[in-house]
Design a protein around this motif. Structure first.
Motif, PDB file in Angstrom:
ATOM      1  N   TRP A 122     -11.046  25.425   3.240  1.00  0.00           N
ATOM      2  CA  TRP A 122     -11.984  24.541   3.933  1.00  0.00           C
ATOM      3  C   TRP A 122     -12.317  25.027   5.346  1.00  0.00           C
ATOM      4  N   LEU A 123     -11.385  25.747   5.982  1.00  0.00           N
ATOM      5  CA  LEU A 123     -11.565  26.061   7.402  1.00  0.00           C
ATOM      6  C   LEU A 123     -12.739  26.999   7.679  1.00  0.00           C
ATOM      7  N   PRO A 124     -12.932  28.095   6.933  1.00  0.00           N
ATOM      8  CA  PRO A 124     -14.106  28.933   7.227  1.00  0.00           C
ATOM      9  C   PRO A 124     -15.427  28.185   7.071  1.00  0.00           C
ATOM     10  N   PHE A 125     -15.497  27.264   6.121  1.00  0.00           N
ATOM     11  CA  PHE A 125     -16.744  26.516   5.932  1.00  0.00           C
ATOM     12  C   PHE A 125     -16.935  25.451   7.006  1.00  0.00           C
ATOM     13  N   ALA A 126     -15.858  25.114   7.707  1.00  0.00           N
ATOM     14  CA  ALA A 126     -15.986  24.142   8.796  1.00  0.00           C
ATOM     15  C   ALA A 126     -16.789  24.703   9.962  1.00  0.00           C
TER      16      ALA A 126
END
Length: 726
Positions: free
Chosen positions: A247-251
């Protein structure tokens, strides 16, 4: 009431003011949020000096739950670990608030943005200060909700909505594990008070939980081990650790200030903090610590390798964050909790600086239209010597700190030679990769010529005014490196300050001598090697210069696609879940639930019709009509009876009156009048006998006249009586 209660209260009040009355404030909303967080920073600094001088501070507030033996108190506990995290959280949030004042100019949801940032800050501050696991879990969930709302701030972009949904779902799945950990802690220790749990942790060792009790089999797991593993699952989601890192890169679809807030000051730091806060409990579960170390090591290496191949600067920083948080989790797994906190603080301030600087770099790229020359995309432009020196210093400072003095003791936490070798390999590999992508990230951010013409499309970030000039950025970076060098010499003081909050079993760290270890040469060479490889790849044509065979291209493609972890999730989890949900919708919802609801609705329609026909029409209507007819007959009978009785009474009254009148007439007229006349006539009879004899014929006529008159009078009276009565 302690003044430090206002540390979480001020951001909460700012959120309430902006949430309830932020719309009229408009673009003046920052005048509420920025001062509130600024005062929080000042109070956090005061708390730091207060704890350093007098020890931990306990602030009771109120009892939230009191049911039987369960008591949940909303209390604050400020110790050495808390004040260090408060400085990072409040200072980082304050800088992000100030940065956002200009960055978000013209945004239609300006007040909402600052309201959510204030709530986000409150949740993280409360999580750090809370002395109760249930309150910690509540703040943990509030941060998840805020991250969803902030990542989807630009909801008109489908990519932002998808990124927010992914972040929310991944964190929701991981939070289930943390929830089980809270429940197991309550069952095992009978309390949720963190200090009471840590004090009683050593006495619970050896007790086990049968995980297969419901199947009739036995699989006993030590209680502290299971609790620690559940806490790790929660940390995997919130801190974006492998395999829940997706989820973090897409955040990065969120505005740049939110990226800095999530990656540097708040959300991703929650996992390492939770493990360090419960470190006495974690130390009692060596099996769980091994799992923690493996997860952290895999994440650190994976994030560093993937960061080398990313061309988007914010994605590169995202995988850098994943790698660095992985190193912190790895440090917790080998018992080096002081190392983890020191690294967390240093990483938080540096990564916040880099993310906020990204906004200026993106503005320069979109405004001036310079062409970037990434690996293999043309001839690379020369890099300023000052920037080269800054990146080298930034790459070498962390290993100088991480492997010097008391840090050396963390590698001996596991006494197995194979484990120590593995940890050294992992640590050196992380240092190498960190140096490589740090060079790449800093040069990409601050070298003249970032960006491509026309990079600012309809889906790109809103262009904001320049906030950082390159000289200022480079100077700040060098200042940060100098501060890092200073921290090397303050390391013994740092460990001595933090050791009481970590636990007695790690207190020995503060007793080690400072200085540099002979083993420091290895990490230093690893950092220089990583920096050199990154510099060489930039001068040449990227990964093609590493080798001429297919393996280099294959490796690059593999890392560029993040080892296809997202695709594996998509194929094995997302699409099957969507297909299964579609099948459930068709089979269960349409054919099952809809038919059931339709059948129930049809039954009730038929039943209501039967009620209308049988009960209403035949029953109720017939009863009402019968009652109406009965009442009608009763009214007719009553009217007839009452009318006859009234007539009879009237006739009786009239007859009684006429009888009384006739009696009166008889007495007055007949007796008094006629009798007197007859008597007078009798008296005159003798005297007039002769006269009568003489006038006998006339007397007879007179009597006849009298008789006729009386007959007429009587007949008239009777006629009148009859007429009046009819």
């Amino acid at each position: 009431m302690s003044i430090y209660l206002f540390i979480p209260l001020l951001p909460l009040l700012a959120f309430l003011v902006l949430a309830l009355g932020g719309k009229p404030l408009g673009e003046s909303s920052h005048k509420v949020g920025v001062p509130a967080v600024g005062l929080t920073v000042a109070l956090s600094i005061g708390a730091f000096f207060s704890v350093a001088a007098g020890g931990p501070i306990s602030i009771p507030i109120y009892r939230l739950v009191d049911v039987g033996s369960l008591a949940v108190d909303v209390d604050l506990y400020v110790d050495q670990l808390t004040v260090l995290l408060l400085l990072l959280v409040t200072a980082g949030s304050f800088v992000v608030h100030v940065y956002s004042v200009r960055y978000m100019i013209g945004d239609p949801k300006y007040s909402r943005f600052f309201a959510l940032m204030s709530l986000f800050t409150f949740a993280m501050v409360m999580l750090v200060m809370s002395n109760n696991l249930l309150v910690t879990y509540m703040c943990w969930e509030i941060m998840g909700i805020c991250s969803y709302l902030l990542i989807s701030h630009w909801a008109h972009r489908e990519s932002a909505c998808r990124a927010a949904t992914k972040a929310f779902l991944v964190n929701a799945v991981a939070d289930v594990g943390l929830g089980f950990g809270v429940i197991l802690t309550l069952v095992t220790y009978g309390t949720l008070d963190i200090q009471e749990i840590l004090a009683a942790a050593a006495g619970v060792g050896g007790s086990g939980i049968n995980l297969l009790a419901w199947t009739g089999f036995e699989w006993m797991v030590e209680s502290n081990t299971l609790i620690t593993l559940c806490l790790l699952v929660g940390a995997l989601g919130k801190s974006a650790q492998f395999p829940l890192h997706v989820w973090l890169p897409f955040a990065m679809e969120a505005p740049t200030p939110i990226s800095a807030l999530i990656h540097a000051a708040t959300m991703v730091n929650a996992g390492p903090f939770l493990l360090v806060r419960l470190s006495p409990l974690v130390l009692l579960a060596p099996s769980a610590m091994t799992v923690i170390a493996i997860v952290g090591a895999v994440t650190a290496l994976f994030g560093g390798l993937v960061a080398l191949t990313q061309s988007d600067i914010k994605r590169l920083l995202a995988y850098s964050t994943i790698s660095q948080i992985g190193f912190m989790i790895f440090a917790c797994g080998v018992g080096a909790f002081v190392v983890a906190i020191f690294h967390l603080l240093a990483h938080g301030f540096l990564k916040g600086f880099l993310f906020l600087s990204t906004g200026d770099a993106l503005w320069s790229a979109t405004a001036h239209g310079h062409a970037e020359d990434e690996a293999g995309s043309g001839s690379a432009k020369p890099v300023a010597p000052s920037l080269l020196f800054g990146t080298l210093l930034l790459a070498c400072i962390p290993p100088l700190v991480l492997f010097s003095g008391t840090y050396e003791r963390m590698w001996s936490a596991h006494h197995l030679p194979s484990a120590q070798i593995a940890f050294w390999v992992i640590a050196l590999g992380t240092v190498f990769l960190t140096a490589a992508y740090t060079f790449r990230a800093v040069v990409s951010l601050f070298q003249q010529g970032l960006g491509r013409p026309g990079a600012a499309g309809p889906g790109s970030e809103v262009v904001r005014p320049s906030l950082f000039s390159p000289p200022h950025v480079l100077g700040t970076g060098l200042l940060t490196a100098l501060v890092g060098c200073l921290l090397v010499f303050l390391w013994s003081r740092f460990t001595a300050f933090l050791a009481p909050a970590i636990g007695a079993q790690t207190g020995g760290l503060s007793q080690s001598s400072g200085g540099f270890s002979p083993w420091l040469v290895a990490p230093f060479l690893a950092a220089v090697g990583g920096w050199s490889v990154a510099w060489y790849l930039r001068r040449s044509r990227g990964f093609a210069a590493v080798g001429h065979g297919e393996w280099a291209g294959t490796l690059y493609v593999l890392l560029l696609n993040k080892l296809y972890i997202d695709d594996i999730y998509d194929v094995c989890v997302v699409k099957p879940a969507i297909r299964f949900s579609g099948w459930l919708w068709r089979q269960v919802d349409l054919r099952g639930v809809d038919r059931l609801v339709g059948g129930i609705a049809g039954f009730f329609r038929s039943f209501s019709r039967w009620l209308g026909r049988e009960v209403d029409s035949r029953g109720i209507d017939g009863l009402v009509q019968g009652i109406a007819r009965s009442l009608l007959r009763l009214s007719e009978w009553l009217s007839t009876v009452i009318e006859l009785q009234a007539v009879e009474q009237t006739v009786r009254q009239s007859a009684s009156g006429w009888v009384s009148l006739s009696r009166w007439l008889w007495r007055v007229v007949d007796i008094r009048g006629t009798d007197q006349a007859v008597q007078q006539l009798g008296r005159l009879k003798d005297g007039t006998g002769e006269a009568l004899q003489r006038i006998e014929p006339r007397t007879l006529q007179h009597n006849l006249v009298v008789v006729v008159v009386w007959l007429v009078l009587v007949i008239s009276l009777l006629y009148w009586l009859v007429y009046e009565n009819t």
